[in-house]
Design an enzyme around this catalytic site. Sequence first.
Site, PDB file in Angstrom:
ATOM      1  N   LYS A   1      -5.353  -9.156 -15.475  1.00 53.84           N
ATOM      2  CA  LYS A   1      -6.678  -9.388 -14.487  1.00 53.84           C
ATOM      3  C   LYS A   1      -7.259  -7.536 -14.139  1.00 53.84           C
ATOM      4  O   LYS A   1      -6.750  -6.503 -14.450  1.00 53.84           O
ATOM      5  CB  LYS A   1      -5.777  -9.470 -12.859  1.00 53.84           C
ATOM      6  CG  LYS A   1      -6.692  -9.530 -12.472  1.00 53.84           C
ATOM      7  CD  LYS A   1      -5.872  -9.743 -10.344  1.00 53.84           C
ATOM      8  CE  LYS A   1      -7.028  -9.558  -9.907  1.00 53.84           C
ATOM      9  NZ  LYS A   1      -6.888  -8.537  -8.268  1.00 53.84           N
TER      10      LYS A   1
ATOM     11  N   LYS B   1     -10.103  -2.251 -10.416  1.00 58.32           N
ATOM     12  CA  LYS B   1     -10.003  -1.242 -10.420  1.00 58.32           C
ATOM     13  C   LYS B   1      -9.065   0.063 -11.177  1.00 58.32           C
ATOM     14  O   LYS B   1      -9.391   0.874 -11.278  1.00 58.32           O
ATOM     15  CB  LYS B   1     -11.251  -0.323  -9.660  1.00 58.32           C
ATOM     16  CG  LYS B   1     -10.719  -0.818  -8.150  1.00 58.32           C
ATOM     17  CD  LYS B   1     -11.519  -0.510  -7.038  1.00 58.32           C
ATOM     18  CE  LYS B   1     -11.032  -0.295  -5.668  1.00 58.32           C
ATOM     19  NZ  LYS B   1     -11.378  -2.010  -5.442  1.00 58.32           N
TER      20      LYS B   1
ATOM     21  N   LYS C   1       0.785  -1.275  -0.098  1.00 59.37           N
ATOM     22  CA  LYS C   1      -0.132  -0.007  -0.337  1.00 59.37           C
ATOM     23  C   LYS C   1       1.198   1.369  -0.294  1.00 59.37           C
ATOM     24  O   LYS C   1       0.729   2.900  -0.704  1.00 59.37           O
ATOM     25  CB  LYS C   1      -0.923  -0.012   1.252  1.00 59.37           C
ATOM     26  CG  LYS C   1      -2.249  -1.187   1.115  1.00 59.37           C
ATOM     27  CD  LYS C   1      -3.660  -1.557   1.789  1.00 59.37           C
ATOM     28  CE  LYS C   1      -4.109  -2.628   1.935  1.00 59.37           C
ATOM     29  NZ  LYS C   1      -4.533  -2.518   3.033  1.00 59.37           N
TER      30      LYS C   1
HETATM   31  P1  ADP Z   1     -10.372  -4.654  -7.564  1.00 60.29           P
HETATM   32  O1  ADP Z   1      -8.541  -5.681  -8.059  1.00 60.29           O
HETATM   33  O2  ADP Z   1     -10.726  -3.904  -8.234  1.00 60.29           O
HETATM   34  O3  ADP Z   1      -9.800  -3.554  -6.546  1.00 60.29           O
HETATM   35  P2  ADP Z   1     -10.447  -5.651  -5.091  1.00 60.29           P
HETATM   36  O4  ADP Z   1      -8.657  -6.351  -4.810  1.00 60.29           O
HETATM   37  O5  ADP Z   1     -10.754  -5.311  -3.965  1.00 60.29           O
HETATM   38  O6  ADP Z   1     -10.636  -5.753  -6.606  1.00 60.29           O
HETATM   39  O7  ADP Z   1     -10.679  -7.672  -4.606  1.00 60.29           O
HETATM   40  C1  ADP Z   1     -11.819  -7.641  -3.863  1.00 60.29           C
HETATM   41  C2  ADP Z   1     -12.394  -9.508  -4.106  1.00 60.29           C
HETATM   42  O8  ADP Z   1     -12.574  -9.756  -5.731  1.00 60.29           O
HETATM   43  C3  ADP Z   1     -10.594 -10.179  -3.684  1.00 60.29           C
HETATM   44  O9  ADP Z   1     -11.943 -11.688  -2.644  1.00 60.29           O
HETATM   45  C4  ADP Z   1     -10.976 -10.829  -5.231  1.00 60.29           C
HETATM   46  O10 ADP Z   1      -9.212 -12.018  -4.957  1.00 60.29           O
HETATM   47  C5  ADP Z   1     -11.641 -10.536  -6.326  1.00 60.29           C
HETATM   48  N1  ADP Z   1     -10.943 -10.366  -7.365  1.00 60.29           N
HETATM   49  C6  ADP Z   1     -10.956  -9.078  -7.535  1.00 60.29           C
HETATM   50  N2  ADP Z   1     -10.182  -9.057  -8.885  1.00 60.29           N
HETATM   51  C7  ADP Z   1     -10.585  -9.922  -9.673  1.00 60.29           C
HETATM   52  C8  ADP Z   1     -10.746 -10.667 -10.927  1.00 60.29           C
HETATM   53  N3  ADP Z   1     -10.440 -10.436 -11.863  1.00 60.29           N
HETATM   54  N4  ADP Z   1     -11.223 -12.651 -11.393  1.00 60.29           N
HETATM   55  C9  ADP Z   1     -10.930 -12.557  -9.859  1.00 60.29           C
HETATM   56  N5  ADP Z   1     -10.930 -12.216  -8.454  1.00 60.29           N
HETATM   57  C10 ADP Z   1     -11.464 -10.988  -8.466  1.00 60.29           C
END
Ligand code: ADP
Length: 320
Positions: A189, A192, A110
Amino acid sequence: MRVLSGIQPSGKLHIGNYFGMMKPALALQQKHQVYLFIANYHALTTVHDANIMRQGTLDVALDFLACGLDPHKTVFYRQSDVPEITELTWLLSVTTPMGLLERCHSYKDKLAKGIAASHALFSYPVLMTADILAVQSAIVPVGKDQKQHLEVARDVALKFNNQYKKVFKIPEPMIQEEVAVVPGIDGQKMSKSYDNTIEIFGSKKQTRKAIMRIVTDSKTLEEPKDPDNCNIFALYKLFANSEECKKLESHYRTGGMGYGNAKKELVTKFEEHFAPMRTRREELANNINHVESILQDGAARAKKVIIPTLTAARSAVGLE
Ligand code: ADP
Ligand code: TRP
């Protein structure tokens, strides 16, 4: 078996979140006693605007309820409605070695992303430990990135139980390694942070626009195409049944179908899947009092487990 998980209200949910986390978490509610909470104390470490915090918290509640969270089965609550969790955090801080937190890579990651170092950001794993231990959860389903935090929770629980009295159940992680990574519209992947998402509850127009922007190779309409190396097909597979997949696959391999058509098929599938949830979400958004009462009821049910745990911990350390 008691299962607990938390989700931070920090951003619009996308279909990577849906297939990677929400759908598997919601499937658990059929068999287990699930506790699912909106981790807004956690989100305070990165969201510093009160209106965004309020809106984000409400959005997560609406998203989960619209996507099938059954509040009669699952105990669904807002973390901040159970302030007892923060008192437990303090009691657990006492048995948390500094070195354990200093080793956490999520904190370092972070900082590397430019988030300002704060005491809350650093001690985040202790709050997460309190979330888990407070409900005496046996199982905690999390993504790989949270595995180390689970180890902190186990270590702290063991240390407290040894130093004072056996108060806490030692939680087991359930690491969701086999959940395939959902690709974004650019093929990386979906995340956001990469601005490559398809939101679950964007407008129809936004969804269509995002799907139409999915990156493909430059094969012409006539040419045969490879479904195994195509972002459209990878997303289509998440929605379609095996017969539908086979049909599109054969269109790919024979040629004579352009990527534009495959994108249209995906738009249709997306709509079929999410349209009923979108309607449900609109209904819920028009009845915020109902949503609020679900969260209040969830908090009351969570407290039935959390308050006795806190009382036992207070007594173990000599506060009662
Ligand atoms: P982001 O990458 O959009 O910030 P987060 O890290 O907040 O998403 O992820 C929240 C949840 O969603 C976690 O449990 C994560 O494993 C799942 N997740 C996020 N992006 C993906 C993806 N592209 N494929 C599968 N699972 C995902
Ligand atoms: N730290 C988790 C995340 O960022 C969210 C979370 C907070 C959590 N407390 C938890 C997850 C307790 C599982 C159990 O995704």
